[in-house]
Design an enzyme around this catalytic site. Structure first.
Site, PDB file in Angstrom:
ATOM      1  N   LYS A   1       0.846  -1.202   0.000  1.00 25.95           N
ATOM      2  CA  LYS A   1       0.000   0.000   0.000  1.00 25.95           C
ATOM      3  C   LYS A   1       0.874   1.242   0.000  1.00 25.95           C
ATOM      4  CE  LYS A   1       0.874   1.480   4.356  1.00 25.95           C
ATOM      5  NZ  LYS A   1       1.568   2.736   4.666  1.00 25.95           N
TER       6      LYS A   1
ATOM      7  N   PRO B   1       9.009  -3.916  -0.341  1.00 27.64           N
ATOM      8  CA  PRO B   1      10.220  -3.534   0.393  1.00 27.64           C
ATOM      9  C   PRO B   1      10.069  -3.698   1.911  1.00 27.64           C
ATOM     10  CG  PRO B   1       9.331  -1.671  -0.889  1.00 27.64           C
ATOM     11  CD  PRO B   1       8.499  -2.859  -1.209  1.00 27.64           C
ATOM     12  N   VAL B   2      11.119  -4.223   2.533  1.00 27.84           N
ATOM     13  CA  VAL B   2      11.113  -4.485   3.981  1.00 27.84           C
ATOM     14  C   VAL B   2      11.309  -3.160   4.734  1.00 27.84           C
ATOM     15  CG1 VAL B   2      12.370  -5.649   5.841  1.00 27.84           C
ATOM     16  CG2 VAL B   2      11.994  -6.820   3.645  1.00 27.84           C
ATOM     17  N   ALA B   3      10.479  -2.932   5.775  1.00 32.01           N
ATOM     18  CA  ALA B   3      10.545  -1.691   6.577  1.00 32.01           C
ATOM     19  C   ALA B   3      10.564  -0.477   5.667  1.00 32.01           C
ATOM     20  CB  ALA B   3      11.775  -1.704   7.498  1.00 32.01           C
TER      21      ALA B   3
ATOM     22  N   GLY C   1       7.683   1.365   4.593  1.00 31.77           N
ATOM     23  CA  GLY C   1       6.519   2.249   4.608  1.00 31.77           C
ATOM     24  C   GLY C   1       5.437   1.796   3.655  1.00 31.77           C
TER      25      GLY C   1
ATOM     26  N   ALA D   1       3.872  -1.323   4.226  1.00 29.70           N
ATOM     27  CA  ALA D   1       3.090  -2.298   5.004  1.00 29.70           C
ATOM     28  C   ALA D   1       3.303  -3.745   4.555  1.00 29.70           C
ATOM     29  CB  ALA D   1       1.604  -1.941   4.987  1.00 29.70           C
ATOM     30  N   GLY D   2       4.532  -4.093   4.189  1.00 28.28           N
ATOM     31  CA  GLY D   2       4.818  -5.454   3.742  1.00 28.28           C
ATOM     32  C   GLY D   2       4.598  -6.489   4.841  1.00 28.28           C
TER      33      GLY D   2
ATOM     34  N   ALA E   1       0.980  -6.889   5.329  1.00 25.99           N
ATOM     35  CA  ALA E   1       0.407  -7.634   4.208  1.00 25.99           C
ATOM     36  C   ALA E   1       0.623  -9.133   4.409  1.00 25.99           C
ATOM     37  CB  ALA E   1       1.037  -7.178   2.899  1.00 25.99           C
TER      38      ALA E   1
ATOM     39  N   ASP F   1      -2.113  -1.611  10.290  1.00 28.48           N
ATOM     40  CA  ASP F   1      -2.152  -1.693   8.824  1.00 28.48           C
ATOM     41  C   ASP F   1      -2.523  -3.084   8.319  1.00 28.48           C
ATOM     42  OD1 ASP F   1      -1.431   0.907   8.570  1.00 28.48           O
ATOM     43  OD2 ASP F   1       0.657   0.544   8.033  1.00 28.48           O
TER      44      ASP F   1
HETATM   45  O1  C5P Z   1       0.086  -0.970  14.596  1.00 25.53           O
HETATM   46  P1  C5P Z   1       1.513  -1.209  14.219  1.00 25.53           P
HETATM   47  O2  C5P Z   1       2.141  -2.293  15.020  1.00 25.53           O
HETATM   48  O3  C5P Z   1       1.744  -1.324  12.754  1.00 25.53           O
HETATM   49  O4  C5P Z   1       2.271   0.145  14.625  1.00 25.53           O
HETATM   50  C1  C5P Z   1       3.665   0.210  14.765  1.00 25.53           C
HETATM   51  C2  C5P Z   1       3.980   1.392  15.646  1.00 25.53           C
HETATM   52  O5  C5P Z   1       3.640   2.604  14.957  1.00 25.53           O
HETATM   53  C3  C5P Z   1       3.178   1.444  16.924  1.00 25.53           C
HETATM   54  O6  C5P Z   1       3.818   0.726  17.949  1.00 25.53           O
HETATM   55  C4  C5P Z   1       3.131   2.921  17.241  1.00 25.53           C
HETATM   56  O7  C5P Z   1       4.342   3.328  17.848  1.00 25.53           O
HETATM   57  C5  C5P Z   1       3.100   3.545  15.858  1.00 25.53           C
HETATM   58  N1  C5P Z   1       1.731   3.871  15.450  1.00 25.53           N
HETATM   59  C6  C5P Z   1       1.100   4.969  16.027  1.00 25.53           C
HETATM   60  N2  C5P Z   1      -0.172   5.292  15.663  1.00 25.53           N
HETATM   61  C7  C5P Z   1      -0.823   4.574  14.721  1.00 25.53           C
HETATM   62  C8  C5P Z   1      -0.197   3.456  14.105  1.00 25.53           C
HETATM   63  C9  C5P Z   1       1.079   3.131  14.496  1.00 25.53           C
HETATM   64  O8  C5P Z   1       1.682   5.654  16.870  1.00 25.53           O
HETATM   65  N3  C5P Z   1      -2.069   4.925  14.390  1.00 25.53           N
END
Ligand code: C5P
Length: 356
Positions: free
Chosen positions: A71, A155-157, A159, A161-162, A165, A195
């Protein structure tokens, strides 16, 4: 929710009621592993641990293959951090045809192997796909006995959302193996990460809450993109923390109104969409990876309609007028040695889909 190994009486009841058509003897079965429906116990061809041959054995699908898209956020507005540590989001997710694949095969125990571009991706409980299998198995009341093989192209890390996904695809694959209705997956996906819900749906969608509450946004046109991959990752959590620091120091407030984007999407031109691309996390990503400013300048110089950091970065996304322009832009960026690699992709594309 049940814990691993605990019996699920509803499921046992469903299994007992299965029609005779699902019954096979060992010699007739073509797969090597079959599930004893009453005891949730695997028997290999030629063995009979449950004493069930010819009576309770049933064929199970040998494996399920799911393709799942990356995404990009067409709009990413980040509100204040809430008590639960997450930020309130108003975002427009857009699925593009860069795909990971997850192959799930019944096995004696949970395992995870990786193929493709997967540097630094863990193969244990650190991997969100592993946690997805555990969570779904607990929900279904079965043991998480599945071999996961993930082929990575997202791509890993990056941005895009791999990891999310892969977790979504794992839920879909294992749900098919363990008879879990797909309507039960979004809530489990939201438990796994902000995500993870969107790749179940795909297309283009308005995301609110922490990103897990989705409403599809219809669009008629296909958008053509070039993605520039970086040679490092950015931690999502670190990008959000950097944004908080910038806001404490007086950075602009949150763009929590995605209406300009949702209004442009239904039948707007790529030019109209390009004019309203927005990412509140972009200044944070640029602070953490200043070289991204050069990447964005290079895209503009070579004719992108607009460039934006994808999510928390460091992948940069360039919107182009058409597929020809995207191919030319990717070639020009490659020739200039911008980023680690470029990928041409288009969207929207459907969410996690069974392909085998
Ligand atoms: O939800 P997910 O594990 O993908 O989020 C990774 C990190 O991104 C969370 O631990 C949080 O620090 C940050 N995050 C956030 N607010 C969001 C989504 C993610 O602060 N709405």
């Amino acid at each position: 929710m049940r814990i691993r190994g605990e019996r699920n009486p509803d499921r046992d009841e469903r299994s007992r009621e299965e029609p005779p058509a699902a019954t096979r003897t060992c010699r007739q079965a073509r797969s090597d592993l079959r599930l004893h429906p009453k005891r949730s116990q695997w028997c290999e061809r030629g063995s009979d641990p449950a004493g069930c041959h010819g009576r309770y054995s049933r064929r199970v699908p040998p494996s399920i293959r799911i393709r799942v898209p990356a995404k990009v956020n067409l709009h990413l507005g980040v509100g204040p951090v809430r008590a639960n540590g997450f930020h309130e989001l108003v975002t427009v997710f857009h699925a593009v045809d860069l795909f990971d694949e997850v192959l799930a095969t019944p096995a004696p125990a949970l395992s995870l192997t990786l193929r493709g571009s997967a540097d630094g991706v863990p193969t244990d409980s650190q991997n969100l796909a592993w946690r997805a299998a555990i969570l779904l198995a607990a929900h279904a009341g079965v043991s998480p006995d599945v071999a996961l093989e993930i082929t990575k192209a997202i791509p890993v890390a990056g941005g895009m959302a791999g990891g999310s996904a892969d977790a979504a695809a794992t839920l879909v694959a294992c749900a098919a193996l363990w008879d879990v209705p797909s309507s039960e997956l979004p809530a489990l996906a939201a438990e796994l990460g902000s995500d993870v819900t969107f790749p179940l749906l795909g297309g283009t969608a308005l995301g609110t809450g922490r990103g897990e509450i989705l409403r599809p946004v219809p669009m008629t046109q296909t958008l053509q993109w070039v993605f520039v991959l970086a040679d490092h990752g950015i931690s999502t959590a670190e990008a959000f923390r950097e944004l908080d620091r910038q806001r404490e120091a007086g950075a602009p407030p949150a763009a929590l109104d995605a209406a300009p984007m949702t209004a442009a999407l239904p039948d707007g031109s790529p030019h109209a969409v390009a004019a309203v691309l927005h990412n509140d996390l972009q200044p944070a990503a640029l602070a953490l990876a200043p070289a991204l400013a050069d990447t964005l300048r290079a895209g503009a110089k070579h004719g992108a309609l607009a460039g934006i950091v994808s999510g928390s970065g460091p992948t940069c996304a360039f919107l182009c007028a058409d597929a020809d322009d995207a191919a030319k832009l990717a070639a020009a960026l490659d020739a200039d040695g911008v980023g680690r690699a470029t990928r041409v992709a288009s969207g929207p594309t459907p969410g996690a889909t069974r392909v085998g």
